[in-house]
Design a protein around this motif. Structure first.
Motif, PDB file in Angstrom:
ATOM      1  N   TYR A  49      -3.630   7.766 -11.073  1.00  0.00           N
ATOM      2  CA  TYR A  49      -5.117   8.666 -10.919  1.00  0.00           C
ATOM      3  C   TYR A  49      -5.299   8.953 -11.790  1.00  0.00           C
ATOM      4  O   TYR A  49      -6.127   9.145 -12.294  1.00  0.00           O
ATOM      5  CB  TYR A  49      -4.609   9.481  -9.417  1.00  0.00           C
ATOM      6  CG  TYR A  49      -5.337  10.447  -9.473  1.00  0.00           C
ATOM      7  CD1 TYR A  49      -6.436   8.595  -8.251  1.00  0.00           C
ATOM      8  CD2 TYR A  49      -6.408  10.895  -9.736  1.00  0.00           C
ATOM      9  CE1 TYR A  49      -8.111   9.548  -7.499  1.00  0.00           C
ATOM     10  CE2 TYR A  49      -7.543  12.205  -9.288  1.00  0.00           C
ATOM     11  CZ  TYR A  49      -8.050  10.687  -7.756  1.00  0.00           C
ATOM     12  OH  TYR A  49      -9.154  11.405  -7.317  1.00  0.00           O
ATOM     13  N   TYR A  97       2.114   1.518  -3.647  1.00  0.00           N
ATOM     14  CA  TYR A  97       1.278   2.461  -4.232  1.00  0.00           C
ATOM     15  C   TYR A  97       0.828   3.520  -4.555  1.00  0.00           C
ATOM     16  O   TYR A  97       0.699   4.334  -4.639  1.00  0.00           O
ATOM     17  CB  TYR A  97      -0.140   1.470  -4.241  1.00  0.00           C
ATOM     18  CG  TYR A  97      -1.097   2.549  -5.355  1.00  0.00           C
ATOM     19  CD1 TYR A  97      -1.157   1.950  -6.422  1.00  0.00           C
ATOM     20  CD2 TYR A  97      -2.129   3.009  -4.625  1.00  0.00           C
ATOM     21  CE1 TYR A  97      -2.639   2.523  -6.923  1.00  0.00           C
ATOM     22  CE2 TYR A  97      -3.142   3.846  -4.899  1.00  0.00           C
ATOM     23  CZ  TYR A  97      -3.041   3.404  -6.335  1.00  0.00           C
ATOM     24  OH  TYR A  97      -4.208   3.919  -7.051  1.00  0.00           O
ATOM     25  N   LYS A  98       0.560   4.374  -3.187  1.00  0.00           N
ATOM     26  CA  LYS A  98      -0.201   5.737  -2.648  1.00  0.00           C
ATOM     27  C   LYS A  98       1.617   6.543  -2.843  1.00  0.00           C
ATOM     28  O   LYS A  98       1.497   7.575  -3.223  1.00  0.00           O
ATOM     29  CB  LYS A  98      -0.418   5.979  -0.899  1.00  0.00           C
ATOM     30  CG  LYS A  98      -1.296   4.890  -0.584  1.00  0.00           C
ATOM     31  CD  LYS A  98      -2.283   5.994  -0.951  1.00  0.00           C
ATOM     32  CE  LYS A  98      -2.352   7.405  -1.092  1.00  0.00           C
ATOM     33  NZ  LYS A  98      -3.679   7.276  -1.079  1.00  0.00           N
ATOM     34  N   ARG A  99       2.858   5.922  -2.818  1.00  0.00           N
ATOM     35  CA  ARG A  99       4.128   6.826  -2.846  1.00  0.00           C
ATOM     36  C   ARG A  99       4.350   6.944  -4.368  1.00  0.00           C
ATOM     37  O   ARG A  99       5.163   7.918  -4.898  1.00  0.00           O
ATOM     38  CB  ARG A  99       5.708   5.945  -1.793  1.00  0.00           C
ATOM     39  CG  ARG A  99       6.348   7.326  -1.970  1.00  0.00           C
ATOM     40  CD  ARG A  99       6.163   8.499  -0.930  1.00  0.00           C
ATOM     41  NE  ARG A  99       8.097   8.805  -1.866  1.00  0.00           N
ATOM     42  CZ  ARG A  99       7.992  10.064  -0.917  1.00  0.00           C
ATOM     43  NH1 ARG A  99       7.247  11.029  -0.641  1.00  0.00           N
ATOM     44  NH2 ARG A  99       9.205  10.244  -1.041  1.00  0.00           N
ATOM     45  N   GLU A 127       0.164   5.568  -7.502  1.00  0.00           N
ATOM     46  CA  GLU A 127      -0.985   6.657  -7.502  1.00  0.00           C
ATOM     47  C   GLU A 127      -0.983   7.628  -8.724  1.00  0.00           C
ATOM     48  O   GLU A 127      -1.549   8.019  -8.645  1.00  0.00           O
ATOM     49  CB  GLU A 127      -1.486   7.237  -6.290  1.00  0.00           C
ATOM     50  CG  GLU A 127      -2.954   7.453  -6.510  1.00  0.00           C
ATOM     51  CD  GLU A 127      -3.263   7.640  -4.552  1.00  0.00           C
ATOM     52  OE1 GLU A 127      -4.331   7.805  -4.552  1.00  0.00           O
ATOM     53  OE2 GLU A 127      -2.625   7.676  -4.325  1.00  0.00           O
ATOM     54  N   LEU A 150       0.901  -1.191   0.119  1.00  0.00           N
ATOM     55  CA  LEU A 150      -0.366  -0.233   0.092  1.00  0.00           C
ATOM     56  C   LEU A 150       0.618   0.792  -0.089  1.00  0.00           C
ATOM     57  O   LEU A 150       0.774   2.145  -0.796  1.00  0.00           O
ATOM     58  CB  LEU A 150      -1.606   0.389   1.479  1.00  0.00           C
ATOM     59  CG  LEU A 150      -1.678  -0.654   0.808  1.00  0.00           C
ATOM     60  CD1 LEU A 150      -2.961  -0.741   2.045  1.00  0.00           C
ATOM     61  CD2 LEU A 150      -3.055  -0.389   0.145  1.00  0.00           C
ATOM     62  N   TRP A 151       2.238   1.369   1.077  1.00  0.00           N
ATOM     63  CA  TRP A 151       2.522   2.830   0.836  1.00  0.00           C
ATOM     64  C   TRP A 151       3.685   2.935  -0.613  1.00  0.00           C
ATOM     65  O   TRP A 151       3.314   3.485  -0.774  1.00  0.00           O
ATOM     66  CB  TRP A 151       4.249   1.852   1.745  1.00  0.00           C
ATOM     67  CG  TRP A 151       5.114   3.342   1.942  1.00  0.00           C
ATOM     68  CD1 TRP A 151       4.772   4.606   2.476  1.00  0.00           C
ATOM     69  CD2 TRP A 151       6.029   3.258   1.219  1.00  0.00           C
ATOM     70  NE1 TRP A 151       5.660   5.390   2.276  1.00  0.00           N
ATOM     71  CE2 TRP A 151       6.826   4.410   1.494  1.00  0.00           C
ATOM     72  CE3 TRP A 151       7.186   2.646   0.438  1.00  0.00           C
ATOM     73  CZ2 TRP A 151       7.855   4.708   0.814  1.00  0.00           C
ATOM     74  CZ3 TRP A 151       8.557   3.145  -0.304  1.00  0.00           C
ATOM     75  CH2 TRP A 151       8.819   4.171   0.297  1.00  0.00           C
ATOM     76  N   SER A 178      -9.017   8.193 -12.108  1.00  0.00           N
ATOM     77  CA  SER A 178     -10.280   9.026 -11.479  1.00  0.00           C
ATOM     78  C   SER A 178     -11.612   9.023 -12.848  1.00  0.00           C
ATOM     79  O   SER A 178     -12.555   9.812 -11.762  1.00  0.00           O
ATOM     80  CB  SER A 178      -8.956  10.564 -11.000  1.00  0.00           C
ATOM     81  OG  SER A 178      -9.493  10.996 -12.313  1.00  0.00           O
TER      82      SER A 178
END
Length: 81
Positions: free
Chosen positions: A25, A16-18, A21, A13-14, A29
Motif C-alpha cells: 500500500y 492480499y488484505k492480510r 497490502e 483476496l484474504w 497509494s
C-alpha cells in the motif's frame, strides 16, 4: 458442488488484505491518489439545525410515512375501520 473460483478468489483476496497490502500500500497509494484527487461532496443545509441533525445521525425524514429498514419510507395507512 462449489466451483473452484468461488473458493480460490476469496482466499486470494484474504491473503492480499492480510499479508500483502500492508507492504504494497505505501507504494501503490501515491499512484491511486493521482487518480482520485477529488474531495468528498459536502451537504449544505438551509439552517444549522438541519445540518447538525444530519451529521449526528438523528435526522428524521420530513414525510409522514413509516421508515423501513433500508431507509425508504412507506406511505402511512390512514384507513380506519
Amino acid at each position: 458442488m462449489v466451483c473452484i473460483p468461488c473458493i480460490v478468489i476469496p482466499v486470494l483476496l484474504w491473503v492480499y488484505k492480510r499479508f500483502l497490502e500492508p507492504f504494497l500500500y505505501p507504494f501503490i497509494s501515491p499512484i491511486i491518489n493521482t487518480f482520485w484527487t477529488k474531495k468528498a461532496v459536502q451537504e449544505t443545509g438551509t439552517s444549522d439545525e438541519k445540518v447538525s441533525e444530519k451529521c449526528n445521525g438523528t435526522y428524521k425524514p420530513e414525510s409522514n410515512g413509516e421508515a423501513t429498514a433500508n431507509g425508504s419510507t412507506i406511505a402511512a395507512d390512514k384507513k380506519t375501520d
